[in-house]
Design a protein around this motif. Structure first.
Motif, mmCIF file in Angstrom:
data_model
loop_
_atom_site.group_PDB
_atom_site.id
_atom_site.type_symbol
_atom_site.label_atom_id
_atom_site.label_comp_id
_atom_site.label_asym_id
_atom_site.label_seq_id
_atom_site.Cartn_x
_atom_site.Cartn_y
_atom_site.Cartn_z
ATOM 1 N N SER A 1 3.776 -8.324 1.426
ATOM 2 C CA SER A 1 2.983 -7.787 0.312
ATOM 3 C C SER A 1 3.819 -6.964 -0.666
ATOM 4 N N ILE A 2 4.975 -6.449 -0.249
ATOM 5 C CA ILE A 2 5.813 -5.679 -1.177
ATOM 6 C C ILE A 2 6.339 -6.574 -2.291
ATOM 7 N N PHE A 3 6.285 -7.902 -2.064
ATOM 8 C CA PHE A 3 6.757 -8.853 -3.075
ATOM 9 C C PHE A 3 5.625 -9.370 -3.957
ATOM 10 N N SER B 1 0.809 -1.223 0.000
ATOM 11 C CA SER B 1 0.000 0.000 0.000
ATOM 12 C C SER B 1 0.839 1.268 0.000
ATOM 13 N N GLN B 2 2.137 1.139 0.305
ATOM 14 C CA GLN B 2 3.035 2.298 0.284
ATOM 15 C C GLN B 2 4.180 2.087 -0.708
ATOM 16 N N ALA B 3 3.907 1.336 -1.749
ATOM 17 C CA ALA B 3 4.953 1.000 -2.712
ATOM 18 C C ALA B 3 5.524 2.232 -3.395
ATOM 19 N N GLU B 4 4.755 3.330 -3.423
ATOM 20 C CA GLU B 4 5.265 4.546 -4.071
ATOM 21 C C GLU B 4 6.453 5.151 -3.327
ATOM 22 N N GLU B 5 6.656 4.718 -2.054
ATOM 23 C CA GLU B 5 7.791 5.208 -1.281
ATOM 24 C C GLU B 5 9.102 4.553 -1.711
ATOM 25 N N THR C 1 5.343 -5.286 -6.646
ATOM 26 C CA THR C 1 6.387 -4.266 -6.746
ATOM 27 C C THR C 1 7.775 -4.856 -6.915
ATOM 28 N N LEU C 2 8.117 -5.851 -6.099
ATOM 29 C CA LEU C 2 9.448 -6.459 -6.163
ATOM 30 C C LEU C 2 9.396 -7.915 -6.625
ATOM 31 N N PHE C 3 8.284 -8.319 -7.207
ATOM 32 C CA PHE C 3 8.128 -9.720 -7.598
ATOM 33 C C PHE C 3 9.199 -10.148 -8.597
ATOM 34 N N ASP C 4 9.507 -9.291 -9.553
ATOM 35 C CA ASP C 4 10.443 -9.647 -10.623
ATOM 36 C C ASP C 4 11.828 -9.065 -10.413
ATOM 37 N N ALA C 5 12.112 -8.537 -9.225
ATOM 38 C CA ALA C 5 13.439 -7.964 -8.985
ATOM 39 C C ALA C 5 14.513 -9.038 -9.168
ATOM 40 N N ASP C 6 15.661 -8.625 -9.694
ATOM 41 C CA ASP C 6 16.748 -9.563 -9.973
ATOM 42 C C ASP C 6 17.533 -9.806 -8.675
#
Length: 301
Positions: free
Chosen positions: A213-215, A185-189, A218-223
């Motif tokens: 939840s950040i995963f 809910s605060q992924a824009e930060e 927002t960060l699901f595909d982070a390397d």
């Protein structure tokens, strides 16, 4: 005796037997329910150790990470001796505290400070803030009516990671530890530059957050190679073959309630936590201390 009288006597006898049988079954069910509740409550007084494994081509020599989250001022023995000793026996190379080790409505910090004092003698410790630490630090001035929690941790020699990346070396392996302390809910930060810094690390890459939840997106595909989180307390009630039942942030059946999950590129490990901060008891959901074994590709533990 007339036949009708005999039949009435037999019917009364059958009804009495049926009532007695129902009463016995009800008593047995109550006794069984009480026994299960007692066993569940007793089981929740102790934690279990869960070991996860993963492999990575970015690792030359294996190492072990201890993940502790959501202690909520729970004590396992005086000074948390039982918990400290379990970590010591597991021999981790890195210890991550993934937030909510304190309670936002309790300003006495001796539990977490005693724990950290014991853990730092075992392996390097890094403290990631959760929502309860956030309330203590930013709404109530820190805790203990004096110096703030993070100040006391730093004085104790425990690095407090607010956000951003840390460069580590574990058994000769370069490791980038990226901290992203926001829920979805605060992924824009989230600072894209910090994600790029993590992804630019030359070695093993860890994403750490209190919030699973950040995963989600927002960060699901982070390397990265590994992600760690806590917060959901295992969904409070664990259903066989289903998982966690509920968390207020995510509603019914939170996606990452506790366990090991595959993200786009990384493995996510979510701790079910070591304590609780709700009137709802843990059911089929013992507190847990998590160990993560990181192995070179092709090597079994």
């Amino acid at each position: 005796m007339r036949l009708d009288d005999i039949r009435q006597e037999q019917a009364l006898y059958i009804r009495r037997r049926a009532r007695l049988s129902r009463a016995i079954r009800a008593v047995l069910l109550l006794v069984l329910a009480a026994a299960l509740c007692a066993a569940n409550a007793l089981g929740n007084r102790y934690f279990e150790v869960t070991v996860y494994q993963m492999q990575s081509s970015r690792v030359r020599e294996g190492f072990r990470i201890a993940l502790l989250s959501d202690l909520h001022n729970q004590e396992y023995g005086a000074g948390n001796y039982g918990l400290i000793e379990a970590v010591r026996q597991a021999r981790p190379d890195l210890i991550l505290l993934a937030g909510d080790m304190v309670n936002q409505d309790e300003e006495d910090l001796h539990v977490v400070l005693d724990l950290c004092g014991g853990l730092k003698r075992i392996a390097p410790v890094f403290y990631i803030l959760g929502n309860h630490e956030g309330v203590l630090l930013y709404e109530k001035g820190g805790g203990d009516g004096g110096e703030a929690l993070d100040t006391q941790l730093i004085q104790l020699g425990i690095p407090v990671l607010y956000s951003g990346c840390e460069e580590l070396v574990i058994h000769g392996n370069p490791v980038t530890l990226g901290v992203f302390p926001w829920p979805a809910s605060q992924a824009e930060e989230l600072d894209p530059a910090e994600v790029q810094r993590l992804e630019g690390g030359s070695g093993f890459r860890i994403m750490a957050s209190h919030y699973p939840s950040i995963f989600y997106e927002t960060l699901f595909d982070a390397d990265a190679d590994l992600a760690v989180a806590g917060h959901y307390h295992g969904g409070q009630v664990r259903l066989p073959f289903v998982g966690g039942l509920y968390h207020v942030d995510d509603g019914l059946f939170p996606r990452y309630s506790g366990g090991q999950y595959a993200l786009g590129r990384a493995q996510l490990v979510v701790s079910r936590g070591l304590g609780g901060h709700t009137w709802v008891p843990r059911v089929n959901n013992r507190p847990e201390l998590v160990m993560i074994d990181v192995l070179p590709s092709g090597k079994e533990g």
